[in-house]
Design an enzyme around this catalytic site. Structure first.
Site, PDB file in Angstrom:
ATOM      1  N   HIS A 146      13.276  -2.024  -1.971  1.00 43.95           N
ATOM      2  CA  HIS A 146      12.323  -2.159  -3.344  1.00 43.95           C
ATOM      3  C   HIS A 146      13.529  -3.332  -4.123  1.00 43.95           C
ATOM      4  CE1 HIS A 146      10.349  -1.072  -6.439  1.00 43.95           C
ATOM      5  NE2 HIS A 146      11.265  -0.763  -7.601  1.00 43.95           N
ATOM      6  N   LYS A 194       0.437  -1.350   0.397  1.00 43.31           N
ATOM      7  CA  LYS A 194      -0.088   0.189   0.408  1.00 43.31           C
ATOM      8  C   LYS A 194       0.628   1.317  -0.002  1.00 43.31           C
ATOM      9  CE  LYS A 194      -3.505  -1.853   0.312  1.00 43.31           C
ATOM     10  NZ  LYS A 194      -4.717  -2.023  -0.091  1.00 43.31           N
TER      11      LYS A 194
HETATM   12  C1  GRF Z   1      10.202  -7.859  -2.339  1.00 44.25           C
HETATM   13  O1  GRF Z   1      11.048  -8.801  -3.206  1.00 44.25           O
HETATM   14  C2  GRF Z   1       9.990  -6.774  -1.696  1.00 44.25           C
HETATM   15  O2  GRF Z   1      10.678  -5.979  -2.094  1.00 44.25           O
HETATM   16  C3  GRF Z   1       8.706  -5.983  -3.013  1.00 44.25           C
HETATM   17  O3  GRF Z   1       8.105  -6.933  -2.350  1.00 44.25           O
HETATM   18  C4  GRF Z   1       8.710  -8.744  -1.749  1.00 44.25           C
HETATM   19  C5  GRF Z   1       8.345  -9.333  -0.852  1.00 44.25           C
HETATM   20  O4  GRF Z   1       8.973  -9.766  -0.413  1.00 44.25           O
HETATM   21  N1  GRF Z   1       7.883  -5.178  -2.314  1.00 44.25           N
HETATM   22  P1  GRF Z   1       8.449 -10.513   0.748  1.00 44.25           P
HETATM   23  O5  GRF Z   1       6.617 -10.472   1.453  1.00 44.25           O
HETATM   24  O6  GRF Z   1       9.419  -9.909   1.962  1.00 44.25           O
HETATM   25  O7  GRF Z   1       9.035 -12.529   0.722  1.00 44.25           O
END
Ligand code: GRF
Length: 194
Positions: A114, A96
């Site tokens: 990210h 979000k």
């Molecule tokens: C990760 O690649 C994060 O950078 C991105 O979504 C993914 C989430 O992975 N925003 P997790 O839920 O931490 O396993």
């Protein structure tokens, strides 16, 4: 950036939406002696997020908000943050977008991870776009959260080389491994070894 005094740690809230591998990594990290953070609770935008189970197993409080009424939910979250004396938020796969009002009112640090080399590939589906554009390198970034999506000041980045046979899935999994290392390093850089 604030430094730790004595044995104190930063009271931290982690925000998630999904499987929570970054959350698991941060919980493990927070349990290590030298970690600068103490995880007080986890907020999820999805009550079915797998990460919630892991948090509860580690006796960490959890709360879910669906953000359908964003203003109302953010108000509740802000109250909860204040009540628990939270001074750091780590977004970890949180899907979000926090309002400018929330960011201003929290008035402390908010970090995000990210899966791209920002400022390139902000937003969603980064791995697919990186491959479509025939990039040679990709990676991940830990950055401060500001009012614009994936645009806050960069704290640390890790670059990896894209292999010819990489698919969005293999790339996501290779980058994710680096994310786990990078988030820890970024927290150490901010609070322990600036
Ligand atoms: C990760 O690649 C994060 O950078 C991105 O979504 C993914 C989430 O992975 N925003 P997790 O839920 O931490 O396993």
């Amino acid at each position: 950036m604030a430094k730790l005094i004595g044995n104190s740690k930063f009271n931290t809230a982690i925000f998630i939406s999904g499987k929570g591998s970054n959350l698991r990594n941060l919980i493990k990290f927070s349990n290590s002696k030298n970690s600068p953070i103490k995880i007080i609770f986890v907020i999820s935008s999805n009550h079915k997020a797998k990460g919630l189970l892991f948090a509860r197993k580690h006796k960490i409080k959890t709360k879910s908000f669906n953000f359908k009424n964003k203003e109302k939910d953010e108000k509740k979250i802000l109250h909860y943050l204040k009540k628990n004396k939270i001074n750091l938020i780590c977004l970890a796969g949180f899907m979000k977008i926090l309002s400018i009002n929330f960011i201003k009112k929290f008035n402390k640090k908010i970090l995000n991870i990210h899966p791209s080399l920002l400022p390139k590939y902000k937003g969603l589906n980064t791995h697919k776009r990186v491959i479509q554009n025939k990039e040679k390198k990709t990676g991940c970034t830990v950055h401060y959260v500001n009012s614009k999506l994936d645009s806050g000041k960069i704290i640390l980045q890790k670059k990896i080389t894209i292999r010819k046979k990489d698919t969005p899935k293999t790339l996501a999994s290779r980058v994710l491994k680096e994310e786990h290392i990078l988030y820890r390093k970024a927290l150490m850089k901010l609070f322990i070894n600036p």
